[in-house]
Scaffold this motif. Structure first.
Motif, PDB file in Angstrom:
ATOM      1  N   GLN A   1      28.166  -9.323 -81.930  1.00 20.01           N
ATOM      2  CA  GLN A   1      29.222  -8.657 -82.685  1.00 20.01           C
ATOM      3  C   GLN A   1      30.405  -8.273 -81.810  1.00 20.01           C
ATOM      4  OE1 GLN A   1      27.145  -5.384 -84.592  1.00 20.01           O
ATOM      5  NE2 GLN A   1      27.064  -6.487 -86.520  1.00 20.01           N
ATOM      6  N   GLU A   2      30.112  -7.773 -80.630  1.00 20.90           N
ATOM      7  CA  GLU A   2      31.180  -7.376 -79.705  1.00 20.90           C
ATOM      8  C   GLU A   2      30.666  -7.460 -78.283  1.00 20.90           C
ATOM      9  OE1 GLU A   2      32.021  -3.063 -79.645  1.00 20.90           O
ATOM     10  OE2 GLU A   2      30.698  -2.940 -81.394  1.00 20.90           O
ATOM     11  N   GLY A   3      31.593  -7.609 -77.336  1.00 17.75           N
ATOM     12  CA  GLY A   3      31.212  -7.710 -75.941  1.00 17.75           C
ATOM     13  C   GLY A   3      30.798  -9.116 -75.558  1.00 17.75           C
ATOM     14  N   ALA A   4      29.914  -9.204 -74.576  1.00 13.66           N
ATOM     15  CA  ALA A   4      29.484 -10.505 -74.062  1.00 13.66           C
ATOM     16  C   ALA A   4      28.019 -10.424 -73.649  1.00 13.66           C
ATOM     17  CB  ALA A   4      30.350 -10.913 -72.871  1.00 13.66           C
ATOM     18  N   PHE A   5      27.411 -11.591 -73.441  1.00 14.76           N
ATOM     19  CA  PHE A   5      26.046 -11.620 -72.957  1.00 14.76           C
ATOM     20  C   PHE A   5      26.014 -11.248 -71.470  1.00 14.76           C
ATOM     21  CE2 PHE A   5      25.268 -14.069 -76.793  1.00 14.76           C
ATOM     22  CZ  PHE A   5      24.016 -13.612 -77.161  1.00 14.76           C
ATOM     23  N   PRO A   6      24.908 -10.681 -71.017  1.00 17.50           N
ATOM     24  CA  PRO A   6      24.824 -10.215 -69.618  1.00 17.50           C
ATOM     25  C   PRO A   6      25.008 -11.343 -68.604  1.00 17.50           C
ATOM     26  CG  PRO A   6      23.035  -9.303 -70.938  1.00 17.50           C
ATOM     27  CD  PRO A   6      23.701 -10.351 -71.788  1.00 17.50           C
ATOM     28  N   GLU A   7      25.725 -11.033 -67.548  1.00 11.62           N
ATOM     29  CA  GLU A   7      25.899 -11.947 -66.428  1.00 11.62           C
ATOM     30  C   GLU A   7      25.413 -11.313 -65.132  1.00 11.62           C
ATOM     31  OE1 GLU A   7      26.787 -15.021 -66.464  1.00 11.62           O
ATOM     32  OE2 GLU A   7      27.395 -15.202 -68.565  1.00 11.62           O
ATOM     33  N   GLN A   8      25.688  -9.996 -64.988  1.00 13.69           N
ATOM     34  CA  GLN A   8      25.287  -9.288 -63.782  1.00 13.69           C
ATOM     35  C   GLN A   8      23.856  -8.764 -63.929  1.00 13.69           C
ATOM     36  OE1 GLN A   8      27.366  -9.406 -61.187  1.00 13.69           O
ATOM     37  NE2 GLN A   8      28.756 -10.550 -62.540  1.00 13.69           N
ATOM     38  N   GLU A   9      23.249  -8.439 -62.780  1.00 16.69           N
ATOM     39  CA  GLU A   9      21.855  -8.001 -62.760  1.00 16.69           C
ATOM     40  C   GLU A   9      21.618  -6.725 -63.557  1.00 16.69           C
ATOM     41  OE1 GLU A   9      18.586  -6.360 -59.519  1.00 16.69           O
ATOM     42  OE2 GLU A   9      20.239  -7.641 -58.816  1.00 16.69           O
ATOM     43  N   ASN A  10      22.627  -5.845 -63.630  1.00 16.58           N
ATOM     44  CA  ASN A  10      22.445  -4.551 -64.287  1.00 16.58           C
ATOM     45  C   ASN A  10      23.018  -4.508 -65.699  1.00 16.58           C
ATOM     46  OD1 ASN A  10      25.142  -4.674 -63.561  1.00 16.58           O
ATOM     47  ND2 ASN A  10      25.295  -2.464 -63.228  1.00 16.58           N
ATOM     48  N   GLU A  11      23.239  -5.661 -66.326  1.00 12.62           N
ATOM     49  CA  GLU A  11      23.824  -5.693 -67.672  1.00 12.62           C
ATOM     50  C   GLU A  11      22.740  -5.961 -68.713  1.00 12.62           C
ATOM     51  OE1 GLU A  11      28.448  -7.067 -66.898  1.00 12.62           O
ATOM     52  OE2 GLU A  11      26.958  -8.603 -67.415  1.00 12.62           O
ATOM     53  N   ILE A  12      22.995  -5.454 -69.943  1.00  7.70           N
ATOM     54  CA  ILE A  12      22.038  -5.616 -71.035  1.00  7.70           C
ATOM     55  C   ILE A  12      22.798  -5.682 -72.355  1.00  7.70           C
ATOM     56  CG2 ILE A  12      21.690  -3.127 -71.428  1.00  7.70           C
ATOM     57  CD1 ILE A  12      18.715  -3.771 -71.912  1.00  7.70           C
ATOM     58  N   ALA A  13      22.239  -6.399 -73.327  1.00  7.16           N
ATOM     59  CA  ALA A  13      22.808  -6.482 -74.684  1.00  7.16           C
ATOM     60  C   ALA A  13      21.679  -6.338 -75.684  1.00  7.16           C
ATOM     61  CB  ALA A  13      23.541  -7.813 -74.891  1.00  7.16           C
ATOM     62  N   GLY A  14      21.992  -5.792 -76.850  1.00  8.52           N
ATOM     63  CA  GLY A  14      20.971  -5.614 -77.870  1.00  8.52           C
ATOM     64  C   GLY A  14      21.553  -5.057 -79.157  1.00  8.52           C
ATOM     65  N   GLN A  15      20.697  -4.852 -80.152  1.00 10.69           N
ATOM     66  CA  GLN A  15      21.133  -4.320 -81.439  1.00 10.69           C
ATOM     67  C   GLN A  15      21.327  -2.806 -81.345  1.00 10.69           C
ATOM     68  OE1 GLN A  15      18.078  -5.683 -80.939  1.00 10.69           O
ATOM     69  NE2 GLN A  15      18.146  -7.728 -81.839  1.00 10.69           N
TER      70      GLN A  15
END
Length: 806
Positions: A117-131
């Motif tokens: 919906q918004e943002g981007a998928f994780p690229e860095q080690e400390n990134e996260i995406a979810g509902q």
């Protein structure tokens, strides 16, 4: 040729009642055919156009794949695209929240990018995406892209939870499946995965598509990808096909096509029967008229054309009107269904044109063929008429052999019997034809009546308004307190809690079910359900049983039953084997030995014993596994708040509501139920039309006969009673025929649907409400029809009725 057409048109105008009834039958038939065709065509086009949106574009996946095996896959030309994914672990929560990584290829094959919906998928080690719902469950209700969140997770049940700070890189939409199961997925980066797993620990789930050189369809896909897995050194048991994608892309909608064709053929059959019945009932009174036409020089061929034209002229208005109405209804329903599905799934779907001109022409042709088939026998009968015999015809030409039985007095009952037996063949034919026209309704009711949102919800919450279940693990070595044995020894859902629930003012009833833990001969932890007779019978009622499943026998002999008949081989036992375990609960442990006599279809436990078998173990305390709480619907909100207060300090439980289960069921079954009952309504109309046709034509063609009987002294009241009794006998016979034929056929359809996994079908029960409604409505309509028609007849004088020559 023009003369035959004019004569056919004149006959139709003269016989207005018959013509209107036939036109209505043709109209309803065409409505059904066009609605079925439009809906089926629209479904196939929609699913085909949106298959990638809903199911992704991958053909299948392999689990537990190593780098060397991926290298073998890349060497083979059968694979077109190959994407990698890996499961990192699970997040600490009462619900299932998994952490995964997917590369760009896999995200594209699984159509995951469209859920962002918004943002981007994780690229860095400390990134996260979810509902958002997932972040809310772990304590971040208003999370936004760029926020920092602390997440406790672990790789497997043998490790403790570790906490790590993540930066939210993207917010995902919630899929229908996630919404219904309340399970979520958190997405992390490749760098995060590689930082947590050493090279020798890494194993991937591979998503792939096949090249065009591979000749495959939905039936052969599973075997094909298993064969390819074996050639690449991958365990075929870990090969999974994308069933729905293959069904709609490789072999689009064959089940839908076959289903629509079968239903359409049934509709055509009943249409032929209804239209034929109209001609057949009124044919006798028109024999003289056709005889006069033949006496004037008409040939057999011309007589056939005359009857044929009479029928076909009635299709000129009926078929186009039916096509328009059927298509409009189907499109309206489909749009409503799609709009609801789109809302639930938050997906942008491809809109399709549901109207197919060739299909509509085919529906028109099918309706016309139905009329032609219905006219075949009347055409044959009329063409063989002898002019002299036809002009002299006065009804039944049969002569009784032997003595004629007379009566000194004739009452309403005797007149009804005489009328019904005077032409037994016509009476039996009419009853059978009317009954068969109701068969489709009974068959459809057997299927539709077993697809119920409330019934489906009750499978999740069997009793009451609320359900409290223990949640547990069976192999958590890092946190053994989360395992079933530790939880049951602590007995969090104890009798004290049950008494507190009973004391809530609005609570009307509380039921409980006990459970135990057990160690099998290999030391594996197992769950044991302890069921009383009512609970045992409820589980038995769900079906899919194996072996002997009987409470009295199991209680008397202390037998044990497996909880999942489909996976009985995994138990390590066969039916009839002796099972030895150490069982325990809050009252201690005891050795159990019993015979595995059978298996339930799908219970919530690995094994099941009866409450009497439990008593034989000699344990002093029972552990509660499930609590059901009931109250009045208007008190649900208040009771739920008080239950949540009581459970505040409790752990290891799951709280479910019947209303929540019902809403989930309605989201998936509600529109189907609407479609099914809409189809039932149209089928019911056709069944009633056949009955109305028979009664109306029968009364109108007997106008002279009724006039003569009234001239001899029959009163209006007696005539009403006679017509009503005849109608009741026709209706009773029709209902009997429809049940004798329809119930077995409906049950067979239900069994087929359950065997093939059609949603909402689990345990068969007779559709009493639908059948009772059919009986009541048909009876009421029949009585009303008889009353209205007899009233209309009485408006004419006796002389006019005797002189009647329709």
């Amino acid at each position: 040729m023009k003369m035959i057409t004019k004569l056919a048109l004149s006959n139709n105008k003269k016989n207005k009642t018959r013509s209107i009834l036939i036109m209505l039958s043709i109209f309803l038939t065409t409505v059904l055919l066009s609605a079925i065709a439009t809906f089926g065509y629209g479904q196939i086009k929609f699913q085909s156009a949106n298959a990638e949106e809903f199911y992704g574009s991958y053909y299948g996946s392999y689990a537990g794949v190593t780098e060397d095996q991926i290298g073998e896959m890349e060497k083979r030309s059968e694979f077109d695209r190959i994407g990698r994914a890996a499961t990192i672990g699970t997040i600490e929560n009462a619900r299932s929240i998994s952490m995964v990584w997917m590369d760009n290829e896999t995200r594209d094959l699984a159509n995951l990018d469209r859920q962002l919906q918004e943002g981007a998928f994780p690229e860095q080690e400390n990134e996260i995406a979810g509902q958002k719902a997932m972040f809310e469950r772990i304590g971040y209700p208003d999370v936004k892209v760029g926020d920092k969140v602390n997440i406790r997770f672990r790789r497997n049940t043998h490790e403790t939870y570790q906490e790590k700070e993540f930066l939210v890189s993207g917010i995902m939409s919630q899929t229908v499946k996630e919404q219904e199961n309340r399970s979520y997925t958190a997405y992390v980066s490749k760098a995060c995965y590689e930082s947590l797993y050493a090279p020798e620990e890494r194993a991937y789930t591979i998503y792939f598509s096949l090249s065009d050189s591979v000749d495959v369809n939905s039936s052969t896909l599973e075997m094909t990808i298993k064969d390819l897995a074996e050639e690449c050194g991958i365990n075929p048991e870990y090969a999974f096909d994308n069933m729905y994608y293959s069904m709609w892309v490789l072999d689009p909608g064959m089940e839908m096509i076959v289903g629509c064709i079968v239903v359409a053929l049934i509709v055509v059959f009943f249409a032929v029967m209804v239209i034929y019945n109209i001609f057949q009932v009124g044919l006798i009174q028109k024999i003289q008229e056709y005889g006069k036409i033949k006496a004037l020089g008409a040939t057999k061929k011309q007589m056939k054309k005359l009857v044929f034209r009479e029928g076909m002229l009635l299709t000129i208005i009926s078929i186009p009107a039916g096509l328009i109405v059927g298509t409009t209804v189907s499109i309206g329903f489909m749009n409503s269904w799609l709009s609801q599905s789109t809302t639930l799934g938050n997906q942008d779907v491809v809109q399709v044109n549901m109207v197919s001109i060739p299909l509509l022409l085919l529906c028109a042709a099918a309706s016309a063929i139905a009329v032609w088939a219905a006219l075949k026998r009347p055409m044959k009968v009329i063409s063989r008429i002898s002019p002299v015999e036809a002009i002299r015809f006065q009804g039944s030409q049969k002569k009784n052999k032997g003595l004629r039985r007379g009566r000194k007095q004739m009452g309403v009952r005797q007149l009804t019997q005489a009328n019904m037996s005077m032409n037994r063949k016509r009476t039996i034919t009419t009853i059978i034809s009317m009954g068969l026209s109701c068969v489709l309704f009974v068959v459809a009711a057997n299927f539709t009546g077993n697809v119920s949102t409330r019934y489906d919800a009750r499978k999740q919450v069997p009793y009451g308004q609320f359900q409290i279940d223990l949640t547990y693990s069976k192999a958590d070595t890092a946190y053994p307190e989360n395992n079933l044995d530790s939880i049951l020894k602590a007995n969090p859902l104890d009798e004290e809690l049950v008494e507190q629930i009973r004391k809530i003012d609005a609570v009307t009833d509380v039921k409980i079910r006990y459970m135990m833990y057990a160690y099998d001969q290999n030391g594996n932890l197992q769950s044991i359900g302890v069921l009383n007779k009512e609970q045992f019978d409820d589980e038995e009622y769900q079906g899919s049983l194996k072996g002997e499943v009987d409470y009295e026998t199991a209680a008397k002999n202390g037998d044990i039953l497996y909880g999942w008949s489909y996976f009985i081989e995994e138990s390590g036992y066969d039916l009839g084997d002796t099972v030895t375990m150490t069982m325990g609960d809050a009252g201690g442990e005891a050795r159990f030995q019993g015979t595995m006599t059978g298996a339930f279809g799908s219970s919530n436990y690995d094994w099941i014993i009866t409450d009497e078998a439990y008593d034989q173990l000699g344990l002093s305390g029972k552990s509660i596994g499930t609590i059901w709480v009931d109250c009045r619907p208007q008190d649900c909100a208040d009771v739920q708040n008080q239950l949540e207060d009581l459970l505040t300090d409790k752990q290891h439980y799951e709280f479910s509501t019947y209303q929540g289960a019902l809403e989930t069921s309605e989201s998936s079954l509600g529109m189907f139920e609407t479609l099914a009952y809409g189809f039932l309504l149209l089928v019911g109309l056709i069944a009633f039309m056949n009955m109305a046709n028979t009664i109306i034509i029968s009364i109108i063609t007997r106008k002279r006969e009724l006039g003569v009987m009234q001239a001899l002294g029959m009163t209006n009241s007696q005539m009403n009673s006679m017509l009503r009794n005849e109608g009741v006998l026709f209706t009773a016979g029709s209902i009997l025929v429809s049940l004798l034929v329809g119930m077995p056929a409906g049950y067979a359809l239900f069994c087929y649907g359950r065997e093939h996994g059609y949603f909402g079908l689990d345990v068969y029960h007779i559709p009493v409400i639908e059948i009772a409604a059919m009986i009541i409505i048909l009876t009421a309509l029949q009585i009303s029809l008889s009353f209205i028609l007899s009233r209309n007849i009485k408006k004419e004088s006796i002389v006019e009725r005797i002189r009647y020559q329709e």
